[in-house]
Scaffold this motif. Structure first.
Motif, PDB file in Angstrom:
ATOM      1  N   ASN A  21       0.806  -1.225   0.000  1.00  0.00           N
ATOM      2  CA  ASN A  21       0.000   0.000   0.000  1.00  0.00           C
ATOM      3  C   ASN A  21       0.834   1.267   0.000  1.00  0.00           C
ATOM      4  OD1 ASN A  21      -2.556  -1.121  -0.074  1.00  0.00           O
ATOM      5  ND2 ASN A  21      -2.631  -1.383   2.134  1.00  0.00           N
ATOM      6  N   TRP A  22       2.124   1.143   0.256  1.00  0.00           N
ATOM      7  CA  TRP A  22       2.975   2.329   0.255  1.00  0.00           C
ATOM      8  C   TRP A  22       4.423   1.959  -0.041  1.00  0.00           C
ATOM      9  CZ3 TRP A  22       6.995   2.194   3.654  1.00  0.00           C
ATOM     10  CH2 TRP A  22       6.870   1.354   4.768  1.00  0.00           C
ATOM     11  N   GLU A  42       0.444   2.923   9.372  1.00  0.00           N
ATOM     12  CA  GLU A  42       1.150   3.282  10.613  1.00  0.00           C
ATOM     13  C   GLU A  42       2.654   3.020  10.480  1.00  0.00           C
ATOM     14  OE1 GLU A  42       0.057   4.938  13.372  1.00  0.00           O
ATOM     15  OE2 GLU A  42      -1.750   5.181  12.147  1.00  0.00           O
ATOM     16  N   THR A  43       3.002   1.943   9.791  1.00  0.00           N
ATOM     17  CA  THR A  43       4.417   1.626   9.570  1.00  0.00           C
ATOM     18  C   THR A  43       5.066   2.701   8.708  1.00  0.00           C
ATOM     19  OG1 THR A  43       3.820  -0.710   9.667  1.00  0.00           O
ATOM     20  CG2 THR A  43       6.009  -0.195   8.841  1.00  0.00           C
ATOM     21  N   PHE A  44       4.337   3.158   7.690  1.00  0.00           N
ATOM     22  CA  PHE A  44       4.844   4.253   6.851  1.00  0.00           C
ATOM     23  C   PHE A  44       5.118   5.492   7.711  1.00  0.00           C
ATOM     24  CE2 PHE A  44       3.734   8.248   4.719  1.00  0.00           C
ATOM     25  CZ  PHE A  44       4.804   8.341   3.835  1.00  0.00           C
ATOM     26  N   GLU A 115       0.020  16.193  10.716  1.00  0.00           N
ATOM     27  CA  GLU A 115      -0.526  16.216   9.354  1.00  0.00           C
ATOM     28  C   GLU A 115      -0.414  14.871   8.652  1.00  0.00           C
ATOM     29  OE1 GLU A 115       0.746  19.536   6.957  1.00  0.00           O
ATOM     30  OE2 GLU A 115       0.796  20.826   8.718  1.00  0.00           O
ATOM     31  N   LEU A 116       0.311  13.937   9.252  1.00  0.00           N
ATOM     32  CA  LEU A 116       0.400  12.584   8.693  1.00  0.00           C
ATOM     33  C   LEU A 116      -0.797  11.728   9.099  1.00  0.00           C
ATOM     34  CD1 LEU A 116       4.154  11.628   9.201  1.00  0.00           C
ATOM     35  CD2 LEU A 116       2.961  11.846   7.013  1.00  0.00           C
TER      36      LEU A 116
END
Length: 138
Positions: A21-22, A42-44, A115-116
């Protein structure tokens, strides 16, 4: 920028058949290369530390009961401890990243962890997405 390697990482996120997904694009010296990749947002977010600058290409599923849509975001993260010169260079480097990452609904430049927030980004993507069939509940 290592265009071929970055394009492969970019395509992993775009491909509905993968779980990815990322992906991040990070600096290896002065070259931008693919960094980490994963499934969980969350890992990102944990990759976005105060001492790094990176580019993230992230897949979000937005929508409602009537219609689910996949939206992509290009996130430029510049940590608070990144030097002024590196901050300035990030803007120029983003142009190189955009030669590879061409399809996204919205672009973000973020240096504040708040902002994340996933809901904030999804909300911004929803606004950028046009039709909203969820109006009856708002």
């Amino acid at each position: 920028i290592d265009k071929e390697a970055c394009r492969e990482a970019y395509n992993l996120v775009r491909d509905d058949a993968t779980e990815v997904n990322w992906v991040t694009f990070k600096y290896n010296g002065s070259t931008i290369v693919p960094g980490d990749q994963g499934v969980d947002y969350e890992t990102f977010k944990r990759k976005c530390t105060d001492d790094v600058r990176l580019f993230g290409f992230v897949r979000f599923t937005t929508g409602d009961a009537m219609s689910k849509r996949v939206k992509f975001a290009l996130i430029t993260w510049i940590g608070e401890d990144v030097s002024g010169l590196q901050r300035a260079k990030t803007g120029t480097d983003k142009t190189l990243v955009k030669e590879v990452v061409q399809n996204f609904a919205k672009e973000f430049v973020i240096s504040d962890h708040k902002e994340l927030d996933e809901d904030y980004i999804k909300n911004e993507l929803k606004k950028a997405g046009g039709a909203n069939y969820d109006a009856q509940t708002e």
